[in-house]
Enzyme design. Structure first.
Site, short mmCIF file in Angstrom:
data_model
loop_
_atom_site.label_atom_id
_atom_site.label_comp_id
_atom_site.label_asym_id
_atom_site.label_seq_id
_atom_site.Cartn_x
_atom_site.Cartn_y
_atom_site.Cartn_z
N LYS A 81 1.12 -1.23 0.27
CA LYS A 81 0.22 -0.07 -0.03
C LYS A 81 0.66 0.59 0.09
CE LYS A 81 -2.34 0.54 3.37
NZ LYS A 81 -1.52 0.63 4.60
N THR B 85 4.34 1.83 -1.09
CA THR B 85 4.88 1.43 -1.95
C THR B 85 4.19 2.24 -3.15
OG1 THR B 85 6.35 -0.61 -1.23
CG2 THR B 85 5.96 0.33 -4.14
N ARG C 141 2.18 8.74 6.75
CA ARG C 141 2.82 8.29 7.88
C ARG C 141 3.95 8.35 8.31
NH1 ARG C 141 -0.97 3.81 9.95
NH2 ARG C 141 -0.12 2.67 7.45
N LYS D 163 6.91 -6.54 10.73
CA LYS D 163 6.94 -5.86 10.01
C LYS D 163 7.35 -5.22 9.35
CE LYS D 163 2.35 -2.80 8.33
NZ LYS D 163 3.22 -2.07 7.96
N ALA E 101 -3.45 1.66 12.77
CA ALA E 101 -5.01 2.07 12.70
C ALA E 101 -5.69 0.63 13.27
CB ALA E 101 -5.52 1.58 10.60
N PHE F 180 -3.78 -0.26 7.69
CA PHE F 180 -3.84 -2.13 6.87
C PHE F 180 -4.93 -1.57 5.80
CE2 PHE F 180 -2.70 -2.03 11.23
CZ PHE F 180 -1.66 -2.76 11.10
N PHE G 145 3.51 -9.17 -9.06
CA PHE G 145 4.10 -9.31 -9.43
C PHE G 145 4.80 -10.08 -10.27
CE2 PHE G 145 3.82 -8.45 -4.54
CZ PHE G 145 4.03 -8.71 -3.86
N TRP H 55 7.16 -0.49 -8.07
CA TRP H 55 8.31 -1.22 -6.85
C TRP H 55 10.06 -1.72 -8.43
CZ3 TRP H 55 11.35 -5.56 -6.91
CH2 TRP H 55 12.15 -6.07 -6.06
#
Length: 555
Positions: free
Chosen positions: A70, A72, A93, A104, A272, A300, A381, A409
């Site tokens: 998210k 990225t 954030r 994480k 969140a 999230f 991907f 990415w």
């Protein structure tokens, strides 16, 4: 293949003054923290007369261990908008040290869609979280000192609701006994620590729209209850002024840049699944005055971060998003369809079909519950097949929602051009933004509305203790506040094992508490930890620094 930190360290950064000029920020509005970071005079920027830009919210499907990307995608979309000639700014954030050293990871993007300097952003940055922790613990010290010095406010030590905090995953501190060692060392009592991002001060700082508002909100925070069950606030302890003094710089938004030189405002970071999961209103409002397209995110999945962004942040501050991006990956959707993580690298249309309802439910929430224009961004991907991508596109088109492949990415802004084009189109389309519940409903009715409208559950059950708390909060005048659900991020339900789009469940609320300074009621469901623990092999084990001060192993 280069790691994220190797990509970041090999990409030359522009001086922060140049980034500021590109964003239309006068040098006098900048407080530099070295060559590549700065604090902003948000009040001066917001006083400018130019119209606000378009606000784009990036959210995601329910997270899985396969990853969604998210942040990225958020960064790459902002870079993609610049590629098609739009004046964009990204507002994010700040990362917490807990996930950085835990399991994480950081929150500065990945691959060729990152904000930099990524080491600084993921570690101490400009000291905002340290200031929040200091203010939190000053209040805790003043509270215990008040009791030690005679307890003029008649505080019941068994009903203290203010905990100390530290920005680190440390399960050992969840529950402690302090004040031991005799009369001179305080009053013995049960206590505990939360992670800094769970502190109400984090939520307060992110929802305050000025220094004056910050001080007023801090003053309203409830820290304990008296023996006759009346709330005791930070204002009654005369702590708000000193806390504001510690936070006077932390409230200023931080300016950095993406790898492609897009201005990035990174500020605040409540979780969140515990708090409201959005960056600061100061950052968002500042960005809206500086850019034509403002890309921001919420933590999230859309059932948590986006719901709170829309029902709390937008409601409190009068914001209306112009478009929503829901991020998904083929891999994560196959996990929602029951496929184990180790089996995700081959085509499996059956598992994808079973997992797709999770994406579709998030999309329908955005379009039908909240009435917002929406696009699905598939974070691609290399192992994704054309058949899998086509299946997602067909299912989304049935909901009149377009799909755009995101390859940010691997390609940076160039990989976000198609998504950027669709977002620009959506920003000029019909918008019927509304909230998922009215403020004048009861606390239980508001929780039930979230469960039924957003989670698609059958209803809510309040434990006897939670019912008593709801009645008390309404009696004390807090019933008109919005609700902030503290819930697992891994499911629409309060059971983390229920993947996909479960039906027929009931959410159990076991505890209610007021965050009077932030301005919402927190409803605790399931087994929500406000102080995480480290995994068996924490990420901290791989982080190192060489003799020249160069950090390694940070993703």
């Amino acid at each position: 293949m280069l790691t994220d930190i190797e990509i970041a360290q090999s990409t030359p950064m522009k001086p922060i003054y140049e980034i500021a000029r590109n964003a239309g920020i006068d040098e006098g509005m900048l407080e530099p923290y070295g060559k590549y970071k700065a604090k902003l005079d948000a009040r001066a920027i917001r006083a400018q007369t130019n119209a606000d830009g378009k606000l784009i919210l990036v959210t995601a499907i329910t997270p899985t261990p396969a990853g969604e990307g998210k942040t990225t995608t958020t960064i790459g979309l902002a870079d993609g908008l610049r590629k098609i000639g739009k004046k964009s700014i990204v507002a994010l954030r700040e990362p917490s040290l807990g996930p950085v050293f835990g399991i994480k990871g950081g929150a500065a993007g990945g691959g060729y869609a990152q904000v930099v300097p990524m080491e600084d952003i993921n570690l101490h940055f400009t000291g905002d979280f340290h200031a929040i922790g200091a203010a939190n613990n000053l209040l805790a010290a003043m509270l215990d000192n008040h009791i030690h010095q005679g307890n003029a406010l008649n505080i019941d030590p068994r009903r203290i609701v203010w905990r100390r905090c530290v920005d680190m995953n440390d399960r050992q501190l969840r529950n402690i006994v302090d004040g031991l060692g005799g009369r001179v060392n305080g009053v013995p009592r049960e206590d505990g620590y939360d992670i800094t991002v769970a502190s109400e001060i984090m939520a307060v700082l992110c929802l305050a729209d000025s220094l004056t508002d910050l001080k007023e909100r801090l003053s309203r925070m409830v820290v304990a209850y008296t023996y006759d069950e009346q709330p005791v606030t930070a204002g009654q302890l005369k702590a708000a002024g000193a806390m504001t003094a510690l936070l006077k710089d932390a409230i200023k938004p931080n300016l950095v840049q993406t790898l492609e030189g897009t201005p990035a405002i990174v500020h605040g970071g409540p979780f969140a699944n515990i708090a409201h999961g959005c960056n600061s209103i100061m950052a968002t409002r500042t960005a809206l005055k500086l850019g034509d397209y403002i890309v921001t995110e919420a933590g999230f999945g859309a059932d948590l971060g986006a719901e709170k962004f829309l029902d709390i942040k937008c409601r409190v501050n009068g914001l209306t998003p112009d478009a929503v991006v829901v991020v998904a990956t083929v891999r994560a959707l196959k996990m929602h369809g029951g496929l184990p993580k180790n089996d995700l690298n081959h085509e499996d249309l059956d598992a994808l079909k079973k997992g797709l309802p999770n994406l579709l439910q998030h999309v329908e929430n955005m379009t039908k519950v909240y009435g917002l224009p929406c696009v699905v961004a598939i974070n691609r991907f290399p192992m994704d097949t054309e058949a899998e991508l086509q299946l997602i596109e067909d299912e989304c088109k049935a909901l009149n929602v377009n799909v755009a492949l995101s390859e940010v990415w691997a390609k940076g802004g160039e990989g976000g051009v198609k998504l950027a084009q669709e977002v620009v189109r959506l920003c000029d389309s019909e918008n019927h933004f509304r909230f998922s519940y009215p403020l004048d409903a009861t606390i239980e009715e508001k929780i039930a509305a979230i469960v039924k409208n957003v989670y698609h559950g059958d209803g809510v059950m309040l434990t006897p203790n939670a019912k008593k708390q709801a009645a008390q909060l309404e009696k004390l005048g807090f019933g008109g506040l919005p609700v902030c659900m503290a819930k697992t991020q891994y499911s629409f339900s309060d059971d983390p094992t229920l993947l996909g789009a479960p039906k027929g469940f009931t959410v159990t609320v076991r505890n209610l508490r007021v965050s009077a300074g932030a301005g919402f009621i927190v409803a605790l469901t399931g087994d929500i930890m406000t102080m995480p623990g480290l995994p068996k092999a924490p990420a901290a084990e791989k982080i190192d620094v060489d003799a020249e001060g160069k950090i390694m192993g940070l993703f």
